[in-house]
Design a protein around this motif. Structure first.
Motif, PDB file in Angstrom:
ATOM      1  N   ALA A  56     -13.765  22.198 -11.618  1.00  0.00           N
ATOM      2  CA  ALA A  56     -13.803  23.187 -10.539  1.00  0.00           C
ATOM      3  C   ALA A  56     -13.079  22.689  -9.300  1.00  0.00           C
ATOM      4  CB  ALA A  56     -15.255  23.519 -10.197  1.00  0.00           C
ATOM      5  N   HIS A  57     -12.996  21.383  -9.155  1.00  0.00           N
ATOM      6  CA  HIS A  57     -12.327  20.763  -8.007  1.00  0.00           C
ATOM      7  C   HIS A  57     -11.351  19.718  -8.537  1.00  0.00           C
ATOM      8  CE1 HIS A  57     -15.447  22.722  -5.615  1.00  0.00           C
ATOM      9  NE2 HIS A  57     -16.319  22.217  -6.453  1.00  0.00           N
ATOM     10  N   PRO A  58     -10.274  20.172  -9.143  1.00  0.00           N
ATOM     11  CA  PRO A  58      -9.366  19.238  -9.829  1.00  0.00           C
ATOM     12  C   PRO A  58      -8.643  18.305  -8.863  1.00  0.00           C
ATOM     13  CG  PRO A  58      -8.407  21.436  -9.723  1.00  0.00           C
ATOM     14  CD  PRO A  58      -9.819  21.574  -9.227  1.00  0.00           C
ATOM     15  N   VAL A  59      -8.270  17.165  -9.394  1.00  0.00           N
ATOM     16  CA  VAL A  59      -7.523  16.163  -8.628  1.00  0.00           C
ATOM     17  C   VAL A  59      -6.036  16.439  -8.796  1.00  0.00           C
ATOM     18  CG1 VAL A  59      -7.028  13.716  -8.396  1.00  0.00           C
ATOM     19  CG2 VAL A  59      -9.351  14.482  -8.938  1.00  0.00           C
ATOM     20  N   ALA A  60      -5.332  16.521  -7.686  1.00  0.00           N
ATOM     21  CA  ALA A  60      -3.901  16.823  -7.755  1.00  0.00           C
ATOM     22  C   ALA A  60      -3.127  15.686  -8.395  1.00  0.00           C
ATOM     23  CB  ALA A  60      -3.369  17.101  -6.345  1.00  0.00           C
ATOM     24  N   GLU A  61      -3.478  14.456  -8.051  1.00  0.00           N
ATOM     25  CA  GLU A  61      -2.768  13.297  -8.596  1.00  0.00           C
ATOM     26  C   GLU A  61      -3.769  12.173  -8.796  1.00  0.00           C
ATOM     27  OE1 GLU A  61       1.048  10.361  -7.608  1.00  0.00           O
ATOM     28  OE2 GLU A  61       0.558  12.050  -6.303  1.00  0.00           O
ATOM     29  N   LEU A  62      -3.937  11.747 -10.038  1.00  0.00           N
ATOM     30  CA  LEU A  62      -4.905  10.710 -10.358  1.00  0.00           C
ATOM     31  C   LEU A  62      -4.427   9.347  -9.886  1.00  0.00           C
ATOM     32  CD1 LEU A  62      -5.843  11.726 -14.023  1.00  0.00           C
ATOM     33  CD2 LEU A  62      -7.255  12.040 -11.988  1.00  0.00           C
ATOM     34  N   THR A  63      -5.350   8.561  -9.362  1.00  0.00           N
ATOM     35  CA  THR A  63      -5.047   7.172  -9.033  1.00  0.00           C
ATOM     36  C   THR A  63      -5.083   6.363 -10.318  1.00  0.00           C
ATOM     37  OG1 THR A  63      -6.060   7.382  -6.855  1.00  0.00           O
ATOM     38  CG2 THR A  63      -5.776   5.150  -7.720  1.00  0.00           C
ATOM     39  N   PRO A  64      -3.980   5.729 -10.696  1.00  0.00           N
ATOM     40  CA  PRO A  64      -3.965   4.994 -11.963  1.00  0.00           C
ATOM     41  C   PRO A  64      -4.621   3.619 -11.830  1.00  0.00           C
ATOM     42  CG  PRO A  64      -1.846   4.771 -10.887  1.00  0.00           C
ATOM     43  CD  PRO A  64      -2.675   5.687 -10.007  1.00  0.00           C
ATOM     44  N   LEU A  65      -4.942   3.039 -12.958  1.00  0.00           N
ATOM     45  CA  LEU A  65      -5.381   1.650 -12.967  1.00  0.00           C
ATOM     46  C   LEU A  65      -4.325   0.765 -12.319  1.00  0.00           C
ATOM     47  CD1 LEU A  65      -6.719   1.368 -16.608  1.00  0.00           C
ATOM     48  CD2 LEU A  65      -8.038   0.709 -14.599  1.00  0.00           C
ATOM     49  N   PRO A  66      -4.742  -0.260 -11.590  1.00  0.00           N
ATOM     50  CA  PRO A  66      -3.748  -1.200 -11.055  1.00  0.00           C
ATOM     51  C   PRO A  66      -2.920  -1.793 -12.190  1.00  0.00           C
ATOM     52  CG  PRO A  66      -5.904  -1.601 -10.087  1.00  0.00           C
ATOM     53  CD  PRO A  66      -6.114  -0.603 -11.197  1.00  0.00           C
ATOM     54  N   THR A  67      -1.642  -1.893 -11.962  1.00  0.00           N
ATOM     55  CA  THR A  67      -0.741  -2.376 -13.006  1.00  0.00           C
ATOM     56  C   THR A  67      -0.232  -3.769 -12.677  1.00  0.00           C
ATOM     57  OG1 THR A  67       1.139  -1.314 -11.906  1.00  0.00           O
ATOM     58  CG2 THR A  67      -0.004  -0.055 -13.610  1.00  0.00           C
ATOM     59  N   GLY A  68       0.282  -4.412 -13.689  1.00  0.00           N
ATOM     60  CA  GLY A  68       0.845  -5.745 -13.513  1.00  0.00           C
ATOM     61  C   GLY A  68       0.003  -6.798 -14.195  1.00  0.00           C
TER      62      GLY A  68
END
Length: 589
Positions: free
Chosen positions: A69-81
Motif C-alpha cells: 500500500a505504501h511502496p518504496v520507490a527505490e530499494l536500498t541495496p545490501l552494502p556491496t564490496g
C-alpha cells in the motif's frame, strides 16, 4: 471450475437435460456435489508437496503477492564490496590453549549433562506438546503463547543440530516445513516471531543447508515484511492480519524500543541468502531512524525505553535502560556491523556513542562488604521538569546480556575498556547467582549503587537501615524472586569465556548449571520457579518457554564445547542465540 459440458448439459439432447432440472432431488444432489467440491478446494488444507526431499506445505496466504500500500520507490541495496577486516573476536585457542586429557574428560561430562537436560526437555515436548508453542513441564500439557506456530520446535532446531541430535533435528525439520503461517489469532507479535521463528529457521538452514528451511523462512519473511508497509515505512509491533492485508497498518506512538528496532540481523541474512533487497531496505530505514534520533533524547546517545514510531519524537520519554523493552536495540549495533561485513559505518558510530553514554549513566558498582569489582546495569529515570537523573540501583536478570554486549563490541571495535567492563558485568551476574539460597539469580532486585565505578566503602549503618536482612549483604530487596529459565547470565559467561579463554568462566557456568538443574527440574523437564530466595526448593510455575532449549541450554553446552563449534569469528548470534553465518567473501556470499 473446469467441467465436461457433455456430462451435464448436452446441447444435442436438450430434453434429457430439461428432464434433469425438472427433478428437484437430482438438482439438489447436483448443487450439493458442487458445494462439496468447493469446500474441498477452498477449505481443506493443501496436500503436502515434495520440496528438497521434505513433504512441504505452503502457507494458505501468499504474502509475497500482496501489493504494498505504501511502496518504496527505490530499494536500498545490501552494502556491496569485499567485507572489511574485523578483528578476531575469539581467543586464539589453537595457539595458546592445550587442555590435558583430564580437563577434556571433565568438559565432555559437563556437555553430556547439559545434553541430557535438553534430551529430557525435548522428549517431553515431543510427547506432550508436539507442534505447540510450549510444554507445561509440571502437568504435561501444552501452551499456545506465540500464535501457535510451534515456537519450541522452531526455536530449538539449531540446538538439536549443535548437540548432534540429528535424528531429532530432521524429524523437527520435517514438521517445521509444514507450518502454515496463517493462524486463528487476529494478530501476532512481530518481534518474538522474528527472533524465534525467522532466526531459528535461518540458523538451522545456515548449519544444515536444508533448502526447505530457507523456503519456509522466505514465506515467513514475506509475512513479516508486510509489517513495514506503513505510511512512513516504520514497522508495527503487533501486526493485525486484516489491517495488513488491506494495507491499513499504522506505526504506533508508544512501542517498546527493542520490539520495533530488532529485525536487523535476521532480515539482513535473509536478504543475503535470497538476493532480495526489500528485506534489507526495511531494516535500513529503521537504522537510519535510530541514527537521526540518537542525540535528540533526554539522555543524548541513548534511546528511551519506548519509541514514537509514527511521528519520531523521542524528546518526551523519561526512562532509559539496557534491560527489558530496550535490550536488543543495543545488542544489535555491533552485530549488525559484523553481519554487513563492516561496510555500513553507522553501526559502529551508534555503538560507540551509545556505550559511552551507558558507561556514564546506566552502569553502577554495588556497595559490598567484600569490595567485589563487579558491575550491573540499572534503570535510569529523568525528571520531566528538572532534567535530574536518578539511578536507584535496580537491576534485572535480562540485563545480564550486557556483559556479552560489551565484550563483543570491545573485541570488534578494538576497545579494551569495553572488554573489561563486559567481564565485570558477567562476574556481577555470577555473584548474584551465588548470593541466592538456590544459587540462581532472581528476575528483579535492587542493590546499593556506588557513585563511582571505582567502588565505595561499605556502609554498615545504611545496610542495617535499608537493607534486607533475609538476603545476602548488599541487597536492598528482591522485587521479583522468580527464575524463568532465562539465558542472559550464561550468555555473557559464554561470550567472555570465548573471547578471553579464561577457564574460570567455565567453572562459573558449571556451578550455575547445577544450581538451575537442582532448582527447576521436574519429572518431565524443567520449569520456571516462583522464588530463588527459598532454600531447599520452591514452587514450580509450570512454564518452559522456548528459550530454555533455544538459548539457555545451548549456551551452557557451548561453554563446555570445543571452541570451533559455533565460533564467534564465523557466526553472529541473534538475540535468541541463533547463529547466522557472517559474510566471508563478497557481501551476500
Amino acid at each position: 471450475m473446469l467441467v465436461d459440458n457433455a456430462a451435464w448439459f448436452d446441447y444435442t439432447n436438450y430434453s434429457t437435460t430439461a428432464a434433469l432440472f425438472r427433478r428437484p432431488i437430482r438438482l439438489l444432489s447436483l448443487l450439493g456435489g458442487i458445494a462439496i467440491f468447493y469446500i474441498l478446494v477452498i477449505f481443506v488444507p493443501k496436500a503436502p508437496e515434495t520440496l528438497y526431499g521434505f513433504k512441504y506445505v505452503k502457507s494458505s496466504y501468499d504474502w509475497s503477492a500482496l501489493p504494498q500500500a505504501h511502496p518504496v520507490a527505490e530499494l536500498t541495496p545490501l552494502p556491496t564490496g569485499t567485507p572489511r577486516s574485523i578483528p578476531q573476536v575469539q581467543y586464539d585457542f589453537a595457539a595458546h590453549y592445550r587442555p590435558n586429557s583430564t580437563r577434556l574428560d571433565v568438559l565432555a561430562e559437563r556437555r553430556q549433562a547439559v545434553k541430557d537436560a535438553c534430551r529430557k526437555s525435548w522428549d517431553s515436548y515431543k510427547k506432550y506438546a508436539w507442534m505447540k508453542d510450549e510444554l507445561k513441564p509440571v502437568s504435561g500439557g501444552s501452551k499456545t503463547t506465540l500464535a501457535g506456530w510451534a515456537a519450541t520446535l522452531v526455536d530449538s532446531l539449531d540446538t538439536l543440530w549443535i548437540m548432534d541430535m540429528k535424528d531429532d533435528f530432521y524429524e523437527a525439520t520435517a514438521a517445521a516445513v509444514t507450518i502454515d503461517w496463517e493462524t486463528n489469532e487476529t494478530s501476532f507479535n512481530t518481534f518474538e516471531t522474528t527472533i524465534r521463528h525467522l532466526g531459528g529457521l535461518l540458523a538451522a538452514y545456515d548449519l544444515s543447508k536444508e533448502r526447505a528451511l530457507l523456503q519456509k523462512a522466505i514465506e515467513l519473511g514475506d509475512m513479516l515484511y508486510a509489517g513495514f508497509d506503513t505510511p512512513n515505512r516504520m514497522p508495527v509491533f503487533w501486526m493485525d492480519f486484516n489491517q495488513a492485508k488491506r494495507g491499513k497498518l499504522q506505526p504506533n506512538v508508544h512501542d517498546p524500543t527493542s520490539s520495533v528496532t530488532s529485525s536487523g540481523p535476521e532480515f539482513t541474512r535473509l536478504a543475503q541468502l535470497t538476493g532480495d533487497s526489500k528485506y534489507y531496505d526495511a531494516i535500513d530505514r529503521v537504522a537510519r531512524f535510530l541514527q537521526r534520533t540518537q542525540n535528540t533524547t533526554k539522555v543524548p546517545g541513548l534511546w528511551p525505553t519506548f519509541l514514537d514510531m509514527e511521528f519520531g519524537d523521542l524528546t518526551l520519554e523519561n526512562d532509559f535502560t539496557l534491560g527489558a523493552l530496550a535490550d536488543s536495540t543495543y545488542e544489535y549495533l555491533a552485530k549488525m556491523h559484523v553481519i554487513v561485513g563492516g561496510l555500513e559505518p553507522m553501526y559502529e558510530t551508534m555503538y560507540r556513542q551509545a556505550m559511552a553514554t551507558v558507561i556514564d549513566n546506566l552502569l553502577f558498582r554495588p556497595m559490598l562488604p567484600e569490595q567485589d569489582d563487579i558491575l550491573f546495569t540499572g534503570d535510569l529515570s529523568v525528571d520531566a521538569a528538572t532534567g535530574e537523573k536518578t539511578l536507584p540501583g535496580d537491576s534485572q536478570h535480562l540485563a545480564c546480556f550486557a556483559g556479552g554486549l560489551f565484550g563483543l563490541g570491545g573485541k570488534i571495535f578494538g576497545i579494551q575498556e569495553h572488554v573489561d567492563i563486559g567481564g565485570r558485568i558477567a562476574k556481577g551476574c555470577a555473584w548474584a547467582y551465588d548470593a541466592m539460597p538456590t544459587g540462581v539469580m532472581p528476575e528483579l532486585f535492587s542493590l546499593f549503587p556506588c557513585t563511582s565505578l571505582d567502588g565505595c566503602a561499605w556502609d554498615e549503618d545504611k545496610w542495617e537501615l535499608k537493607g534486607n536482612a533475609t538476603l545476602a549483604r548488599g541487597f536492598q530487596n528482591v522485587d521479583d524472586a522468580r527464575y524463568l529459565l532465562r539465558p542472559e547470565a550464561i550468555e555473557s559467561i559464554f561470550v567472555m569465556y570465548r573471547i578471553t579463554g579464561d577457564e574460570q568462566y567455565q567453572e562459573t557456568a558449571w556451578r550455575m548449571f547445577q544450581s538451575i538443574r537442582n532448582a527447576t527440574e521436574t519429572d518431565l523437564a524443567f520449569s520456571s520457579i516462583s522464588a530463588v530466595t527459598t532454600a531447599g526448593g520452591t514452587a514450580k510455575i509450570d512454564s518452559m518457554e522456548s528459550f530454555w532449549t533455544a538459548e539457555t541450554l545451548k549456551y551452557f553446552y557451548l561453554v563446555f564445547a570445543p571452541p570451533d563449534l559455533i565460533s564467534l569469528d564465523q557466526y553472529v548470534l541473534n538475540t535468541e542465540a541463533h547463529p547466522l553465518l557472517r559474510p566471508t567473501g563478497a557481501t551476500g556470499s
